[in-house]
Each structure stands twice: as structure tokens, then as C-alpha cells.
Design an enzyme around this catalytic site. Sequence first.
Site, PDB file in Angstrom:
ATOM      1  N   ARG A 130       0.820  -1.217   0.000  1.00 50.12           N
ATOM      2  CA  ARG A 130       0.000   0.000   0.000  1.00 50.12           C
ATOM      3  C   ARG A 130       0.855   1.270   0.000  1.00 50.12           C
ATOM      4  O   ARG A 130       0.330   2.362  -0.160  1.00 50.12           O
ATOM      5  CB  ARG A 130      -0.947  -0.007   1.199  1.00 50.12           C
ATOM      6  CG  ARG A 130      -2.014  -1.105   1.062  1.00 50.12           C
ATOM      7  CD  ARG A 130      -2.959  -1.216   2.255  1.00 50.12           C
ATOM      8  NE  ARG A 130      -3.370   0.059   2.776  1.00 50.12           N
ATOM      9  CZ  ARG A 130      -3.200   0.466   4.056  1.00 50.12           C
ATOM     10  NH1 ARG A 130      -2.636  -0.325   4.932  1.00 50.12           N
ATOM     11  NH2 ARG A 130      -3.612   1.637   4.448  1.00 50.12           N
ATOM     12  N   ASN A 131       2.172   1.129   0.171  1.00 50.76           N
ATOM     13  CA  ASN A 131       3.051   2.290   0.119  1.00 50.76           C
ATOM     14  C   ASN A 131       3.164   2.742  -1.337  1.00 50.76           C
ATOM     15  O   ASN A 131       3.332   1.922  -2.236  1.00 50.76           O
ATOM     16  CB  ASN A 131       4.434   1.929   0.681  1.00 50.76           C
ATOM     17  CG  ASN A 131       5.297   3.142   0.896  1.00 50.76           C
ATOM     18  OD1 ASN A 131       5.637   3.854  -0.042  1.00 50.76           O
ATOM     19  ND2 ASN A 131       5.667   3.380   2.145  1.00 50.76           N
ATOM     20  N   ALA A 132       3.085   4.036  -1.565  1.00 51.74           N
ATOM     21  CA  ALA A 132       3.070   4.589  -2.927  1.00 51.74           C
ATOM     22  C   ALA A 132       4.470   4.746  -3.527  1.00 51.74           C
ATOM     23  O   ALA A 132       4.587   5.156  -4.687  1.00 51.74           O
ATOM     24  CB  ALA A 132       2.349   5.935  -2.923  1.00 51.74           C
ATOM     25  N   PHE A 133       5.535   4.418  -2.774  1.00 55.33           N
ATOM     26  CA  PHE A 133       6.874   4.692  -3.286  1.00 55.33           C
ATOM     27  C   PHE A 133       7.139   4.044  -4.647  1.00 55.33           C
ATOM     28  O   PHE A 133       7.562   4.719  -5.594  1.00 55.33           O
ATOM     29  CB  PHE A 133       7.965   4.250  -2.291  1.00 55.33           C
ATOM     30  CG  PHE A 133       9.336   4.519  -2.836  1.00 55.33           C
ATOM     31  CD1 PHE A 133       9.874   5.788  -2.762  1.00 55.33           C
ATOM     32  CD2 PHE A 133      10.068   3.521  -3.475  1.00 55.33           C
ATOM     33  CE1 PHE A 133      11.125   6.063  -3.316  1.00 55.33           C
ATOM     34  CE2 PHE A 133      11.313   3.785  -4.023  1.00 55.33           C
ATOM     35  CZ  PHE A 133      11.845   5.057  -3.939  1.00 55.33           C
TER      36      PHE A 133
ATOM     37  N   SER B   5       5.299   8.726   1.230  1.00 57.51           N
ATOM     38  CA  SER B   5       4.677   7.708   0.369  1.00 57.51           C
ATOM     39  C   SER B   5       3.907   6.675   1.190  1.00 57.51           C
ATOM     40  O   SER B   5       3.250   5.800   0.639  1.00 57.51           O
ATOM     41  CB  SER B   5       5.738   7.016  -0.490  1.00 57.51           C
ATOM     42  OG  SER B   5       6.668   6.316   0.315  1.00 57.51           O
TER      43      SER B   5
END
Length: 164
Positions: free
Chosen positions: A41-44, A143
Site C-alpha cells: 500500500r506504500n506509494a513509493f 509515500s
Amino acid sequence: MTPPLLHGFDPVVDERAQMLILGSFPSTQSLAARQYYANPRNAFWPIASELFGFDAGAPYESRLAALRAHGVALWDVLRSCRRAGSADSAIDPKSLVVNDFAALFADYPNITRVYFNGAKAAELYRRLAHPDERLQFLRLPSSSPAHATRAGVKLAAWRALLPS
């Protein structure tokens, strides 16, 4: 009970590095996977793949290679700390051990820009590291999925990594 002392990762860096992206400290999921930004789920990785033109779903080593090929280095401000869970707010302030940035910047003198992945990374660096005046610093929105924003807002801010 005191949480165990956790240890972060080595930097992802090579002689092509011109910019450094700094997080605060790896999440529980990242530590378990031994990978930067392992929480799906981290946008990085979706942001980095959009900016630098690689597949966010590619194997981890391929994603790291793509970043290095674009002059991007990854690291965290903290080398070790005690923390229950993944939240930056859960980091024990008495347990902080900062990474050796003087050595990193001496070894990789082409790094001239440092981008902080969120406010906590910027705050920890300002407080614990000795900022090098030759570097440019910019805080970007985190992120992390814990810092929700409208779709596209994070990506727009992260475009600062690209040449103008």
C-alpha cells in the site's frame, strides 16, 4: 516490555548517484521482507516507476537497478532504533542511532540533492545529522499509506526529482 533494537538497511547507492531519497526507518513489513518500501500500500514504487519508467511490479533487484540507473540512491535517516509497530510516532526517541551521512557523501560526491520521504525523515535528519551546505534538501509528501492524499497529489510533488 522494551521493544527490541531494530536495524535498518544498507544504502542502495553506486557511483552514478546524484540524488538521495531518505525515509525515516523501514516499516515492519520492509524489515521482514528485507526490502525498502515493501508494504504494497506504500506509494513509493508506483511513484518511482511512473517517474523513471520501470515496472512497479518487477522483481525488487530490478527496481533497485532502475533507480541506480537514474542516479537515485535510497537510505533511511536512522540506522537503528526501538519501535513497536511501523508508525514513526512509535519510535523510541531515546533509541535513535543515525546513519553516517558524512561517510556516504564523502564516498559518493556526485550526490547533490537529498529528498525526504515525509516530515519525520526531514525532522530526524535536521535534528540528528550534520547537514552539508553543498547539498540541496527538499521534503516530499510521505509515500506511506498512513498519509493519505488525493490521487495524483503525491506523484505531482515527487516530480521534483525530475530535471526541469
